[in-house]
Motif scaffolding. Structure first.
Motif, PDB file in Angstrom:
ATOM      1  N   VAL A  60      36.567  67.246  93.813  1.00 23.55           N
ATOM      2  CA  VAL A  60      37.824  65.775  94.348  1.00 23.55           C
ATOM      3  C   VAL A  60      38.769  65.830  92.782  1.00 23.55           C
ATOM      4  O   VAL A  60      38.388  65.935  91.761  1.00 23.55           O
ATOM      5  CB  VAL A  60      37.181  64.503  93.890  1.00 23.55           C
ATOM      6  CG1 VAL A  60      37.983  63.808  93.423  1.00 23.55           C
ATOM      7  CG2 VAL A  60      35.792  64.553  95.291  1.00 23.55           C
ATOM      8  N   ARG A  62      42.181  65.408  91.158  1.00 28.14           N
ATOM      9  CA  ARG A  62      42.932  64.193  89.651  1.00 28.14           C
ATOM     10  C   ARG A  62      44.127  64.431  89.183  1.00 28.14           C
ATOM     11  O   ARG A  62      43.900  65.834  88.439  1.00 28.14           O
ATOM     12  CB  ARG A  62      43.028  63.129  89.687  1.00 28.14           C
ATOM     13  CG  ARG A  62      41.465  63.948  87.955  1.00 28.14           C
ATOM     14  CD  ARG A  62      41.113  62.364  86.932  1.00 28.14           C
ATOM     15  NE  ARG A  62      40.894  62.662  85.933  1.00 28.14           N
ATOM     16  CZ  ARG A  62      41.273  63.120  85.194  1.00 28.14           C
ATOM     17  NH1 ARG A  62      42.197  64.022  84.740  1.00 28.14           N
ATOM     18  NH2 ARG A  62      40.313  63.785  83.638  1.00 28.14           N
ATOM     19  N   ARG A  67      45.414  60.616  78.990  1.00 25.19           N
ATOM     20  CA  ARG A  67      45.470  58.523  79.010  1.00 25.19           C
ATOM     21  C   ARG A  67      43.997  58.025  78.024  1.00 25.19           C
ATOM     22  O   ARG A  67      44.095  58.854  77.507  1.00 25.19           O
ATOM     23  CB  ARG A  67      44.126  58.549  80.636  1.00 25.19           C
ATOM     24  CG  ARG A  67      45.857  58.932  81.486  1.00 25.19           C
ATOM     25  CD  ARG A  67      44.946  58.012  82.553  1.00 25.19           C
ATOM     26  NE  ARG A  67      44.046  59.052  83.280  1.00 25.19           N
ATOM     27  CZ  ARG A  67      43.104  58.684  84.169  1.00 25.19           C
ATOM     28  NH1 ARG A  67      43.294  58.037  85.610  1.00 25.19           N
ATOM     29  NH2 ARG A  67      41.852  59.734  84.790  1.00 25.19           N
ATOM     30  N   ARG A  74      35.171  53.159  68.349  1.00 25.63           N
ATOM     31  CA  ARG A  74      34.017  52.060  69.340  1.00 25.63           C
ATOM     32  C   ARG A  74      32.957  53.337  70.094  1.00 25.63           C
ATOM     33  O   ARG A  74      31.558  52.858  70.440  1.00 25.63           O
ATOM     34  CB  ARG A  74      35.050  51.595  70.644  1.00 25.63           C
ATOM     35  CG  ARG A  74      36.011  50.639  70.404  1.00 25.63           C
ATOM     36  CD  ARG A  74      35.055  49.212  70.221  1.00 25.63           C
ATOM     37  NE  ARG A  74      34.669  48.570  71.146  1.00 25.63           N
ATOM     38  CZ  ARG A  74      33.855  48.373  71.544  1.00 25.63           C
ATOM     39  NH1 ARG A  74      32.153  48.144  70.373  1.00 25.63           N
ATOM     40  NH2 ARG A  74      32.980  47.428  73.339  1.00 25.63           N
ATOM     41  N   PRO A  78      27.314  52.646  68.547  1.00 26.49           N
ATOM     42  CA  PRO A  78      26.188  52.790  69.281  1.00 26.49           C
ATOM     43  C   PRO A  78      25.415  54.126  68.651  1.00 26.49           C
ATOM     44  O   PRO A  78      24.188  53.421  68.651  1.00 26.49           O
ATOM     45  CB  PRO A  78      25.911  52.777  70.605  1.00 26.49           C
ATOM     46  CG  PRO A  78      27.193  52.485  71.527  1.00 26.49           C
ATOM     47  CD  PRO A  78      28.269  53.092  69.836  1.00 26.49           C
ATOM     48  N   PHE A  87      28.637  62.203  64.877  1.00 29.26           N
ATOM     49  CA  PHE A  87      27.585  62.164  64.674  1.00 29.26           C
ATOM     50  C   PHE A  87      26.719  62.928  64.427  1.00 29.26           C
ATOM     51  O   PHE A  87      26.765  63.509  64.194  1.00 29.26           O
ATOM     52  CB  PHE A  87      27.293  62.149  66.600  1.00 29.26           C
ATOM     53  CG  PHE A  87      28.161  61.101  67.733  1.00 29.26           C
ATOM     54  CD1 PHE A  87      27.014  60.387  67.638  1.00 29.26           C
ATOM     55  CD2 PHE A  87      28.545  61.943  68.550  1.00 29.26           C
ATOM     56  CE1 PHE A  87      28.077  59.397  68.812  1.00 29.26           C
ATOM     57  CE2 PHE A  87      29.040  61.146  69.248  1.00 29.26           C
ATOM     58  CZ  PHE A  87      28.854  59.628  69.823  1.00 29.26           C
TER      59      PHE A  87
END
Lengths: 94, 490
Positions: A60, A62, A67, A74, A78, A87
């Motif tokens: 598949v 693209r 982008r 963000r 976590p 990290f």
């Protein structure tokens, strides 16, 4: 069927710490499950193609265009130990 | 309207009344949010009055007009903790939302809560949740099924009008059956899995748990579609029609000998309800005939190689580095991985990681994983062959009604056998719906409990499947409610 040594070896491959009790129990439980699963070993399917995915999809594509993605802050939110935009993990030499 | 009257409404009926201005979406949301959760169905719940501030978009517009929805805790929801029923993800708040959840909230749905589940969707009883089991609203000494047990119990008990679940080997259909509701596993590829925490990627599929077939169609219509962030998603060509069929004339229903009423382990009560359902199909003009799925008897064996193998790879990501818990005492990296995983995962997840790692390890790969994939080819071929002669296949969804908590926890293989009738369908990747066929006593007696009937269709023919299921649903006329409905006060 599955001995202690095999359980310990597989647990190491899986990066999974098991207690002595868990190692014991895993031997009998895995043996029981594999005994059932082994029923398929007797089927002669040497001419049969294996199925990895049921939907016939290949490559598949693209357009490869940059982008916006998740901002670094963000993505780090976590994390158990974010440090200077990365990290952090324990190191015996640190 | 009273809370009880509001939560009695099906999603479609509630939608009609909201659109007609008879009730408000906020009123409906608050009614559900006020029902006490005595079943441990939710891991996180929105407060009454939170319909506009629960992580969903603003305004109760769009085709779902503000209808409240429960979401299995396996779907990432930005700003709302997501655990997948595991200690290892305790406290994890995802920075993004799963496409499926985004689609339904964009369509106007509002998140009521995140539902309890077997850890990483591995289980058939919900007893593998790190946060305690969910109880069955029909009899709280029994399991709701799993792994989408929280979603099923919530919908059955009036804690939600409908819910999202996931199904890898039966995790939507089996709990739907055990809780007396409708559960649909769409065709593999119908719905995006982006943001849905992965268990076995060649099998996992998202789907609705609802009280009616029409509600399942309503939700599927919004969920389905291609998503460029999940390259395995293709959507359902032509979309999804709402069902309206009143008869089954001209339709052929096959009853697979291997998965039918005479298969091993099917309870007498389940058999009775199933056979009554077959008579209903005939009364509606459908033709019923026996058929064969010869390799489906090997479904459990193939599944319990393929699913654990894929799980062992998917769960490698829980290593204490990027999210979730980390064991604080480790001194080096490998030790940190091993201790974090050893403490963070529950017994069933460890068992499957071990099983999968073993099956993929050097020297065993072809004998286990390769062979299981070849069995899968044969199972899929069997379904294709059966669909040349039949429009649908019908089986009991689960071999038994809801069983007692703790009765199968010491015997993994006995637990796996719950999925006997659902696993072959997953391996073939075709869609199937479980709908309530009636009530029956368990073997050995006891209160009457729901029995599910599974209707299976060829790939991507969901509209036809829902249409047939709708006709059957109307004929069965199942309208029983569990004693625990709406918190137990009738």
């Amino acid at each position: 069927m599955i001995d202690r040594e095999q359980v310990v070896h597989v647990a190491r491959l899986a990066r999974l710490e098991l207690s002595e009790e868990e190692i014991e129990r895993m031997q009998s439980e895995l043996s029981g499950i594999l005994e059932h699963v082994d029923r398929i070993q007797s089927l002669d399917l040497s001419e049969v193609e294996p199925t990895s995915h049921v939907v016939a999809l290949e490559n598949v594509m693209r357009p490869d265009e940059p982008r916006p993605s998740l901002p670094r802050e963000r993505a780090l939110e976590p994390a158990p130990d974010p440090y200077e935009g990365a990290f952090r993990v324990p190191s015996p030499n640190a | 309207m009273s809370i009880r009257e509001l939560i009695e409404l099906s999603a479609a009926e509630a939608l009609r009344r909201i659109t007609a201005g008879e009730i408000s979406a906020a009123e409906l949301f608050d009614a559900y949010a006020a029902v006490p959760d005595e079943l441990n169905a939710y891991l996180w719940r929105a407060e009454p009055g939170a319909a506009d501030g629960n992580g969903a978009g603003a305004g109760a517009e769009g085709p779902l007009a503000g209808l409240p929805l429960a979401v299995k805790d396996i779907f990432c929801t930005e700003g709302i903790a997501t655990t997948a029923g595991s200690r290892i993800l305790e406290g994890y708040v995802p920075p993004y939302t799963a496409t499926s959840v985004q689609r339904v909230t964009d369509a106007g749905a509002r998140i009521l809560g995140k539902t309890n589940m077997d850890e990483f969707a591995m289980g058939s009883s919900n007893e593998n949740s790190a946060f305690g089991p969910v109880l069955n609203p029909w009899d709280t000494s029994r399991v709701p099924g799993g792994s989408s047990g929280g979603s099923a119990a919530a919908v059955a008990a009036g804690l939600a009008p409908w819910a999202l679940g996931t199904d890898t080997g039966g995790s939507i259909r089996q709990p739907a059956a055990l809780c007396g509701i409708v559960g649909l596993k769409p065709t593999y590829g119908a719905i995006s899995r982006y943001g849905m925490i992965a268990f076995a990627s060649s099998l996992d599929q998202c789907g609705p748990l609802t009280r009616t077939v029409t509600d399942a169609a309503l939700l599927l219509r919004e969920l389905q579609g291609r998503d460029e962030r999940d390259s395995t998603s293709v959507g359902i060509e032509g979309g999804v029609e709402l069902p309206s069929r009143e008869d089954l004339r001209g339709l052929r229903f096959g009853v697979p000998r291997e998965l039918g009423p005479d298969a091993e382990g099917i309870e007498a009560g389940v058999r009775e309800v199933f056979e009554r359902t077959l008579r209903r199909i005939e009364e509606l003009g459908g033709e019923v005939d026996e058929c064969e799925l010869p390799h489906s008897r090997h479904g459990i064996s193939a599944y319990y190689v393929i699913a654990p193998a894929e799980a062992s790879a998917n769960l490698a990501r829980y290593d204490g580095v990027r999210y979730g818990m980390r064991d604080p005492d480790a001194r080096d990296l490998t030790g940190m991985y091993e201790r974090t995983r050893g403490r963070g995962f529950g017994a069933e997840v460890k068992r499957r990681i071990m099983l999968g790692t073993y099956a993929l390890s050097s020297g065993y790969y072809d004998a286990y994983y390769g062979q299981a994939q070849r069995v899968r080819t044969k199972i899929a071929e069997d379904f294709r062959a059966a669909f040349e002669s039949f429009d649908f296949l019908v089986t009991p969804t689960a071999p038994t009604v809801a069983f007692e908590l703790g009765s199968k926890t010491d015997d993994p293989l006995a637990m796996y056998m719950n999925d006997y009738c659902t696993v072959p369908v997953s391996l073939a990747g075709v869609p199937a719906i479980s709908l309530p066929g009636g009530l029956a006593q368990p073997d050995g007696g006891g209160p009457e409990l729901p029995v599910g009937v599974q209707v299976i269709a060829p790939a991507f023919t969901e509209s036809k499947l829902l249409d047939a299921a709708y006709a059957l649903e109307q004929a069965i006329g199942f309208d029983a409610r569990p004693p625990g409905f709406g918190g137990g006060e009738a």
